[in-house]
Design an enzyme around this catalytic site. Structure first.
Site, PDB file in Angstrom:
ATOM      1  CB  SER A 233     -72.989  29.744  28.029  1.00  0.00           C
ATOM      2  OG  SER A 233     -73.812  28.917  27.251  1.00  0.00           O
ATOM      3  CG  HIS A 309     -81.695  29.150  17.573  1.00  0.00           C
ATOM      4  ND1 HIS A 309     -80.464  28.778  17.112  1.00  0.00           N
ATOM      5  CD2 HIS A 309     -81.716  28.865  18.901  1.00  0.00           C
ATOM      6  CE1 HIS A 309     -79.774  28.276  18.113  1.00  0.00           C
ATOM      7  NE2 HIS A 309     -80.501  28.318  19.213  1.00  0.00           N
ATOM      8  CG  ASP A 364     -85.018  29.701  26.268  1.00  0.00           C
ATOM      9  OD1 ASP A 364     -84.734  28.781  27.045  1.00  0.00           O
ATOM     10  OD2 ASP A 364     -84.174  30.417  25.711  1.00  0.00           O
TER      11      ASP A 364
END
Ligand code: HAX
Length: 436
Positions: A233, A309, A364
């Site tokens: 993003s 990750h 998350d």
């Protein structure tokens, strides 16, 4: 535009000068090399971008302007935005000034509600969010001033103006999306007496008798604010902004990347996973049952959401902050307990499987269980919360890049044949056999 604008105006010449000097003195120094695996592997580890708002250290996690995120968890999102932009924590006067700047720009235009209400009922909340941001592009001060011939050195001020408008309006838009999407009623009005995070919590319209829900939303807004420059993003937002597309275009584009299941959508997948466990075992399973469940997930070719990750190699400190919140507020809640047991079981299973580079929980893994506890049970909405927070990082990065005059992003792509030729010339045996 208040204290933030004043401080950035003071910093601008110093920062520009610093970059000019670095490039003049060290322009030819090599800082990264790229191998074939990286070219085919999502450019992992290639150092080709600058981002000063935050860094993600593999062994420490997120560090915002020198502050490990764990040290910032009591801070308001307003303070975080000021810190992201300037590298300094604001004094109370600067926080009040920023609060005012947001407040006077917070009214959501009526046409945004018309557009959102006209979308089909099964539109994903992230598609609604991105559409709402894009629909406000007509208000861009940057685009207007650019078309009037604005000087390059003024780009950042027009970008800041757009960023303030966007950030001011996002909690209201996001909360309205929640209410429209879930059929809970009309959007609720903004309260100028509340801080940015608490106002967002209030506009969602969920009961909050203890005040812990607003604490959770503030924490959520602070923890998700930024994650350096190379994540999907941030990089998307940066690239679109580098074409001098204004912040409405750039942030909307960034949100489309955040909506992917390997990125921001993972938080909805995580809660889904936890609820599957709860439903299968009718409550909190034993550790042995949980081990089996995680193995079953891996053996069926699925990922364990919330673990792993691209950069981190330790428990994400943002997970730790949520875990501490849950341990304090709801230690006996079934859903939170499953999150807690998964934290104890999953890393070991992932290590035994031996594929993942990072077997630890990411941000998350736990946030959804806490939202669920407070009645925010519609998990397809969770990525919107993430997006509101991440807009702080996207906007600060856009302002800084326009302030520094960062040029348009344009890395060189090459064809597979070119890679084979180049690698063969460099003597790679794998490439030689690919050529045969
Ligand atoms: N469960 C099972 N397998 C996993 C895994 C997980 N949680 N994480 C990684 N792997 C697998 C990968 O699929 C890959 O398998 P293949 O070699 O068969 O393709 C292998 O382990 C190596 O992957 P990696 O190098 O460790 O991880 P990547 O950098 O490629 O990917 C991801 C990082 C976050 C995308 C990955 O760990 C993942 O899919 N995790 C689960 C989804 C998730 O939690 N995403 C949220 C990340 C945080 C974030 O960005 N939020 O916005």
């Amino acid at each position: 535009m208040g204290k933030l604008h004043e401080r950035l105006a003071e910093q601008a010449p110093v920062l520009r000068d610093r970059i000019h000097k670095i490039v003049a003195e060290h322009g030819a120094a090599v800082v990264s090399e790229v191998n074939v695996s990286q070219v085919f592997g999502g450019m992992r580890g290639v150092k080709g971008l600058v981002c000063d708002t935050s860094v993600v250290e593999p062994d420490k996690g997120l560090v915002i302007r020198g502050f490990p995120i764990g040290e910032l968890k009591e801070r308001l999102p307003e303070e975080i935005f000021y810190l992201l932009c300037t590298g300094e924590l604001p004094d109370p006067e600067a926080v009040a000034s920023l609060h005012q700047e947001f407040s006077k720009r917070a009214e959501v235009p009526g046409y945004v509600w018309d557009i959102l209400k006209a979308l089909p009922a099964d539109t994903h909340p992230m598609a609604m969010f991105s559409t709402a941001i894009l629909s406000m592009e007509r208000e861009s001060v940057f685009r207007k001033r650019y078309s009037e011939g604005m000087h390059k050195t003024d780009y950042w001020e027009a970008t800041l103006e757009d960023a303030l408008r966007l950030l001011a309006v996002l909690p209201g838009i996001a909360a309205g999306i929640y209410r429209i999407h879930t059929g809970k009623g009309d959007p609720l009005p903004h309260n100028p007496n509340l801080d940015w995070g608490a106002d967002y919590a209030a506009m969602l319209g969920l009961p909050d008798t203890t005040g812990e829900f607003r604490n959770l939303i503030r924490l959520y807004m602070t923890l998700h604010c930024d994650h350096e420059g190379g994540n999907v993003s941030a990089f998307t937002c940066h690239t679109v902004g580098s074409a001098l597309s204004d912040p409405f275009y750039a942030v909307s584009a960034g949100m489309n990347g955040l909506a992917g299941p390997l990125h921001g959508l993972a938080n909805q997948e995580c809660l889904h996973f936890v609820l599957e466990v709860r439903n299968k075992y009718n409550g909190v399973p034993s550790d042995e049952q949980l081990r089996e469940y995680v193995w079953e997930t891996l053996n069926s070719g699925r990922v364990v959401p919330g673990y792993g990750h691209a950069v981190l190699r330790v428990t994400d400190p943002r997970f730790t902050a949520f875990h501490e919140f849950g341990t304090r507020v709801c230690p006996n809640d079934t859903v939170f307990k499953i999150v807690d047991r998964l934290f104890h079981i999953t890393p070991q299973v992932l290590k035994e499987q031996g594929k993942v580079k990072d077997p630890w929980p990411n941000v998350d893994a736990g946030s959804g269980s806490l939202l669920y506890l407070f009645g925010l049970t519609e998990f397809d909405y969770y990525t919107v919360l993430f997006g509101v927070s991440r807009a702080l990082g996207m906007c600060s990065q856009l302002v800084l890049n326009r302030l520094l005059g960062t040029p348009i992003t344009r890395p060189k792509s090459v064809s597979t044949d070119w890679i084979i030729k180049a690698a063969t010339a460099a003597g790679s045996p794998a490439a030689q056999s690919a050529k045969k």
